[in-house]
Enzyme design. Sequence first.
Site, short mmCIF file in Angstrom:
data_model
loop_
_atom_site.label_atom_id
_atom_site.label_comp_id
_atom_site.label_asym_id
_atom_site.label_seq_id
_atom_site.Cartn_x
_atom_site.Cartn_y
_atom_site.Cartn_z
N ASN A 154 1.38 -1.26 0.19
CA ASN A 154 -0.09 -0.13 -0.44
C ASN A 154 0.30 1.14 0.19
OD1 ASN A 154 -2.23 2.03 0.12
ND2 ASN A 154 -2.48 1.81 2.66
N LYS A 183 0.46 4.18 -0.28
CA LYS A 183 -0.73 5.59 1.06
C LYS A 183 -0.34 6.48 -0.76
CE LYS A 183 0.01 2.79 4.29
NZ LYS A 183 -0.38 3.28 6.41
N HIS A 225 -9.12 0.63 5.57
CA HIS A 225 -8.90 0.64 5.71
C HIS A 225 -8.09 1.85 7.27
CE1 HIS A 225 -3.93 2.15 6.32
NE2 HIS A 225 -3.94 1.59 6.07
N GLU A 282 -6.69 4.29 8.63
CA GLU A 282 -6.57 6.42 7.47
C GLU A 282 -7.99 6.55 7.20
OE1 GLU A 282 -2.70 5.40 5.59
OE2 GLU A 282 -1.85 4.62 7.61
N GLU A 338 -4.76 -5.98 10.58
CA GLU A 338 -4.58 -4.68 11.17
C GLU A 338 -4.75 -4.10 12.29
OE1 GLU A 338 -2.22 -2.82 7.20
OE2 GLU A 338 -3.86 -1.95 7.74
N GLY A 371 1.54 1.66 11.64
CA GLY A 371 3.09 2.80 10.93
C GLY A 371 4.05 3.05 12.20
N SER A 389 3.72 -2.69 10.96
CA SER A 389 4.96 -3.17 10.55
C SER A 389 5.30 -4.28 10.47
CB SER A 389 5.29 -2.25 12.30
OG SER A 389 4.61 -1.08 12.26
C1 PEP Z 1 -1.05 -0.35 6.21
O1 PEP Z 1 -0.90 0.89 6.15
O2 PEP Z 1 -1.65 -0.71 6.26
C2 PEP Z 1 1.13 -0.35 6.94
C3 PEP Z 1 0.87 -2.10 7.36
O3 PEP Z 1 1.55 -0.07 7.54
P1 PEP Z 1 2.60 -0.24 7.70
O4 PEP Z 1 3.49 -1.37 6.87
O5 PEP Z 1 3.84 1.01 7.37
O6 PEP Z 1 2.83 -0.46 9.83
#
Ligand code: PEP
Length: 255
Positions: free
Chosen positions: A9, A11, A97, A99, A169, A175, A215
């Site tokens: 992703n 973003k 997601h 966000e 997630e 993040g 992460s």
């Molecule tokens: C995400 O935004 O779906 C995500 C997993 O981000 P990160 O890997 O940066 O934690």
Amino acid sequence: MHKKLIVGNLKMNPLTPTEFGRYLDGLEKDMKGKRFEKTEIVVCPPAVYFRQFVERKMKDVKLGAQDVYWEYQGAFTGEISAGMMKANGAQYSIVGHSERRKYFGENEEIINLKLKAILKSGLNAILCIGESGEERKSNQTAPVLKKQLEKSLAGIGVGKSEYITIAYEPIWAVGTDKIPSSDEVLEAKIIIKKILTELYSRKAVEKMRILYGGSVKSHCAGQVCVDPAMDGALIGRESLTPYDFIKIAKIIDEK
Ligand code: PEP
């Protein structure tokens, strides 16, 4: 058996078509000579870069959208429909997601509308769910996942279930560089499978993939994806560097 799924992703990155061109160069270079027998790789860039992606004609990397609007067409300034994403090369779309939930106020009703639009258009959906840090501390993980799944999947029949992938997630891991233990991921996977089995059937759930996201880096991909036997990963920051992204994909593919 279905293939594993690794999703990047991107973003709101990168900033320019030139930078995206370099990103694609990197992906091609880092994929060269590598075979992914058991894994599908999907990259979700901003939609403005779809054409550039498609023109590369990459054999082993598919295109995904980060979000869609649920209406089919019309006066919805700034929005892009699921059908438009598909017509411009996407095969997948992320939905729900954290966000989108946090910054754009998306709730389960909206996510349900988007999910239905994604499936109706013929795209595959990657539905993100997960508990906050507070919810985990107060032992609310299972009820939160149940509510998210039941409401997001309301009115979506078993016939569509194989086109839906669930991305677990935990919000506190996205993040942040905080990661759950293998046991915590496994526990969440079992909870998700149980809820899905209640909604659909054991047989249907065997065809649904469950990913881990939050992460993921190469040094911890074993802990959060391989040990709990997840069906793949949703990767944010680490997917911005093709070398790291492909390294994680390889770790997961080889297990
Ligand atoms: C995400 O935004 O779906 C995500 C997993 O981000 P990160 O890997 O940066 O934690």
